[in-house]
Design an enzyme around this catalytic site. Structure first.
Site, PDB file in Angstrom:
ATOM      1  N   PRO A 102       0.811  -1.233   0.000  1.00  0.00           N
ATOM      2  CA  PRO A 102       0.000   0.000   0.000  1.00  0.00           C
ATOM      3  C   PRO A 102       0.840   1.278   0.000  1.00  0.00           C
ATOM      4  O   PRO A 102       0.339   2.339  -0.366  1.00  0.00           O
ATOM      5  CB  PRO A 102      -0.808  -0.099   1.303  1.00  0.00           C
ATOM      6  CG  PRO A 102      -0.803  -1.542   1.673  1.00  0.00           C
ATOM      7  CD  PRO A 102       0.507  -2.075   1.169  1.00  0.00           C
ATOM      8  N   GLU A 132       0.263  -7.321   7.857  1.00  0.00           N
ATOM      9  CA  GLU A 132       0.332  -5.859   7.974  1.00  0.00           C
ATOM     10  C   GLU A 132       1.510  -5.267   7.202  1.00  0.00           C
ATOM     11  O   GLU A 132       1.576  -4.069   6.983  1.00  0.00           O
ATOM     12  CB  GLU A 132       0.397  -5.439   9.446  1.00  0.00           C
ATOM     13  CG  GLU A 132      -0.949  -5.497  10.155  1.00  0.00           C
ATOM     14  CD  GLU A 132      -2.015  -4.631   9.497  1.00  0.00           C
ATOM     15  OE1 GLU A 132      -1.875  -3.406   9.535  1.00  0.00           O
ATOM     16  OE2 GLU A 132      -2.985  -5.182   8.938  1.00  0.00           O
ATOM     17  N   ARG A 159       0.265  -7.319 -22.150  1.00  0.00           N
ATOM     18  CA  ARG A 159      -0.329  -6.933 -23.433  1.00  0.00           C
ATOM     19  C   ARG A 159       0.487  -5.881 -24.160  1.00  0.00           C
ATOM     20  O   ARG A 159       0.267  -5.633 -25.339  1.00  0.00           O
ATOM     21  CB  ARG A 159      -1.784  -6.506 -23.247  1.00  0.00           C
ATOM     22  CG  ARG A 159      -1.967  -5.296 -22.380  1.00  0.00           C
ATOM     23  CD  ARG A 159      -3.438  -5.064 -22.062  1.00  0.00           C
ATOM     24  NE  ARG A 159      -4.218  -4.586 -23.189  1.00  0.00           N
ATOM     25  CZ  ARG A 159      -4.136  -3.364 -23.694  1.00  0.00           C
ATOM     26  NH1 ARG A 159      -3.310  -2.489 -23.171  1.00  0.00           N
ATOM     27  NH2 ARG A 159      -4.880  -3.014 -24.724  1.00  0.00           N
ATOM     28  N   ASP A 216      -5.948   2.669 -27.067  1.00  0.00           N
ATOM     29  CA  ASP A 216      -6.295   2.567 -25.647  1.00  0.00           C
ATOM     30  C   ASP A 216      -6.691   3.925 -25.093  1.00  0.00           C
ATOM     31  O   ASP A 216      -6.065   4.930 -25.374  1.00  0.00           O
ATOM     32  CB  ASP A 216      -5.111   2.048 -24.823  1.00  0.00           C
ATOM     33  CG  ASP A 216      -4.922   0.557 -24.987  1.00  0.00           C
ATOM     34  OD1 ASP A 216      -5.742  -0.078 -25.675  1.00  0.00           O
ATOM     35  OD2 ASP A 216      -3.944   0.033 -24.433  1.00  0.00           O
TER      36      ASP A 216
HETATM   37  C1  9D3 Z   1      -3.676  -0.010   8.532  1.00  0.00           C
HETATM   38  C2  9D3 Z   1      -2.560   0.183   7.599  1.00  0.00           C
HETATM   39  N1  9D3 Z   1      -2.706  -0.576   6.349  1.00  0.00           N
HETATM   40  C3  9D3 Z   1      -1.762  -0.014   5.344  1.00  0.00           C
HETATM   41  C4  9D3 Z   1      -2.436   0.972   4.465  1.00  0.00           C
HETATM   42  C5  9D3 Z   1      -2.399  -1.985   6.593  1.00  0.00           C
HETATM   43  C6  9D3 Z   1      -2.453  -2.850   5.413  1.00  0.00           C
HETATM   44  C7  9D3 Z   1      -3.617  -2.987   4.663  1.00  0.00           C
HETATM   45  C8  9D3 Z   1      -3.651  -3.855   3.563  1.00  0.00           C
HETATM   46  C9  9D3 Z   1      -1.334  -3.560   5.033  1.00  0.00           C
HETATM   47  C10 9D3 Z   1      -1.384  -4.438   3.950  1.00  0.00           C
HETATM   48  C11 9D3 Z   1      -2.550  -4.552   3.224  1.00  0.00           C
HETATM   49  C12 9D3 Z   1      -2.587  -5.490   2.086  1.00  0.00           C
HETATM   50  N2  9D3 Z   1      -2.521  -4.785   0.773  1.00  0.00           N
HETATM   51  C13 9D3 Z   1      -1.499  -4.933  -0.048  1.00  0.00           C
HETATM   52  O1  9D3 Z   1      -0.590  -5.687   0.253  1.00  0.00           O
HETATM   53  C14 9D3 Z   1      -1.455  -4.183  -1.291  1.00  0.00           C
HETATM   54  C15 9D3 Z   1      -2.335  -3.201  -1.831  1.00  0.00           C
HETATM   55  C16 9D3 Z   1      -3.540  -2.613  -1.332  1.00  0.00           C
HETATM   56  O2  9D3 Z   1      -4.076  -2.928  -0.265  1.00  0.00           O
HETATM   57  N3  9D3 Z   1      -4.150  -1.660  -2.125  1.00  0.00           N
HETATM   58  C17 9D3 Z   1      -3.646  -1.263  -3.315  1.00  0.00           C
HETATM   59  N4  9D3 Z   1      -2.525  -1.753  -3.802  1.00  0.00           N
HETATM   60  C18 9D3 Z   1      -1.887  -2.723  -3.056  1.00  0.00           C
HETATM   61  S1  9D3 Z   1      -0.468  -3.462  -3.508  1.00  0.00           S
HETATM   62  C19 9D3 Z   1      -0.407  -4.401  -2.157  1.00  0.00           C
END
Ligand code: 9D3
Length: 244
Positions: A90, A117, A155, A170
């Site tokens: 994230p 997490e 692609r 696109d």
């Molecule tokens: C409470 C803090 N969170 C971080 C924003 C904790 C958290 C939430 C979700 C930690 C890991 C995740 C799992 N998500 C991913 O690994 C992830 C992800 C996403 O949740 N949204 C958009 N792109 C991605 S890429 C990896």
């Protein structure tokens, strides 16, 4: 291109790459996708891949060693260091069409799917070249983001798309949303295909499509439309739209 995907849930990937365009690319040898289970690189009795965070707090953190060893393993034949290691998390930069374009020119991608997490910071420091998120919403892990990336990148590899599904038109390639499309029948459930599309007047059709594209983009994605890069013709079409 070779793509290694490192994940705790390899079963999630059974299916998404076995259809249509991606399947054909793999069969033609233009794309090679390998899955590695990070848990196979946890060498303790219970194959533990996560642990409590130092400093306290909720949730678990991915231990560094299984991820590190799994990456070393998939890199072992890469003498020329041609691989690019990407962590899906994230906190990453947001994946865009231009990211897909840039990465489609790489020889070997190693995608690490984050889970729990997060992942021990030392993995990032030592082996991750780039961190990517697919947008501002919370998912359960990096697996679906990895699938999204593989699809968008594959692609764009030369030869993967046939002429019939070429990518030059696109939506995001042109930076503006696509116009409405119609096929037969001419009337469906009482709704007619717009007359202009049946007219055979190619200039009129082009103007109509451009106008619809601009109209949709203005309504739904004004962030994509910067007034200053509109051509005089586009500005005129947009003015007509505002009258419509
Ligand atoms: C409470 C803090 N969170 C971080 C924003 C904790 C958290 C939430 C979700 C930690 C890991 C995740 C799992 N998500 C991913 O690994 C992830 C992800 C996403 O949740 N949204 C958009 N792109 C991605 S890429 C990896």
């Amino acid at each position: 291109m070779k793509i290694d995907i490192l994940t705790l849930f390899p079963e999630m990937f059974m299916g998404p790459f076995d259809n249509s365009i991606i399947k054909r690319a793999r069969e033609k040898g233009m794309l090679e996708i390998h899955l590695t289970n990070i848990r196979d690189f946890a060498f303790d009795k219970h194959k533990i891949v996560d642990d409590y965070p130092f400093g306290g707090g909720s949730g678990m953190v991915m231990k560094p060693d299984p991820v590190f060893t799994a990456v070393e393993h998939v890199k072992k034949n890469d003498k020329e260091k041609l691989s690019r290691v990407i962590l899906l998390c994230p906190q990453g930069r947001v994946f865009k069409q231009e990211t897909a374009k840039r990465l489609s020119g790489e020889a070997h991608l190693i995608l690490i799917c984050g889970h729990y997490e997060g992942i021990d910071e030392r993995v990032r420091e030592m082996i991750v070249d780039e961190e990517i998120s697919i947008g501002d919403f919370v998912l359960t892990g990096g697996e679906i983001p990895a699938m999204v990336m593989v699809d968008a990148i594959s692609r764009l590899i030369p030869g993967v798309l046939g002429d019939e599904d070429s990518y030059v038109n696109d939506s995001f390639y042109n930076g503006i949303l696509e116009h409405p499309q119609y096929t037969r029948p001419r009337e469906y459930k009482g709704i007619q295909v717009p007359e202009v599309l049946l007219s055979g007047n190619h200039e009129k059709i082009r103007q109509w499509r451009r106008k619809k594209s601009l109209q949709r983009t203005m309504q739904r994605r004004p962030d994509l439309l910067k007034r200053e890069d509109l051509s005089p013709e586009d500005s005129k079409l947009l003015e007509q739209t505002e009258e419509d």
